[in-house]
Design an enzyme around this catalytic site. Structure first.
Site: not given
Length: 157
Positions: A41, A46-48, A51
């Site tokens: 998401k 974690g995704c930030t 990325g």
């Protein structure tokens, strides 16, 4: 449904991408290696971090003749905001219909707040210039992941 295996060609697919573009896997054949990283998401911790790690190593991926794309089930609008806020130099792909998610078998049953839900299992795939799947990382741990992907890319050169 096709099951992808290492050393075999990845079927072509098309997804809407940020920057008002369209991603087509076959567009990169003979031109560049492709890293596809699937994440759950936009704008979550974690995704930030993942990325940002790909962003920070992007020049090294480019030097190894490799393009990077992030994929989640979020909308293009959400992706555009996430990309702009984090200054990602690569495009994010909106897989709202789970085309790539199903192809790469990354939708898994997960526990979230005591409930079982279907979500993206953080995974990354390396496809070479011939369109062949060379590496896959599943159940990714964000901390050392990008370095491992970069090492695999550099080993292809």
């Amino acid at each position: 449904m096709t099951t992808l295996t290492l050393g075999t060609p990845v079927p072509d697919f098309t997804l809407a991408a940020t920057s008002d573009t369209t991603f087509r896997l076959s567009d990169f054949q003979e031109k560049a290696n492709v890293v596809l990283y699937f994440y759950p998401k936009d704008s979550t911790p974690g995704c930030t971090t993942e990325g940002q790690d790909f962003r920070d190593a992007y020049a090294e991926f480019q030097a190894a003749d490799t393009v990077v794309f992030g994929i989640s089930r979020d909308s293009l609008k959400s992706h555009e905001n996430f990309k702009a806020k984090q200054a990602f130099p690569f495009e994010l792909l909106a897989d709202v219909d789970e085309i790539a998610c199903k192809l790469f078998d990354v939708i898994k049953l997960k526990n979230m707040y005591g409930k079982q839900v279907l979500g993206i299992e953080r995974s990354t795939f390396l496809i070479d210039k011939q369109g062949v799947l060379r590496h896959e990382w599943r159940k990714v741990s964000v901390k050392t992941h990008v370095a491992a992907v970069l090492a695999a890319v550099q080993a292809l050169v």
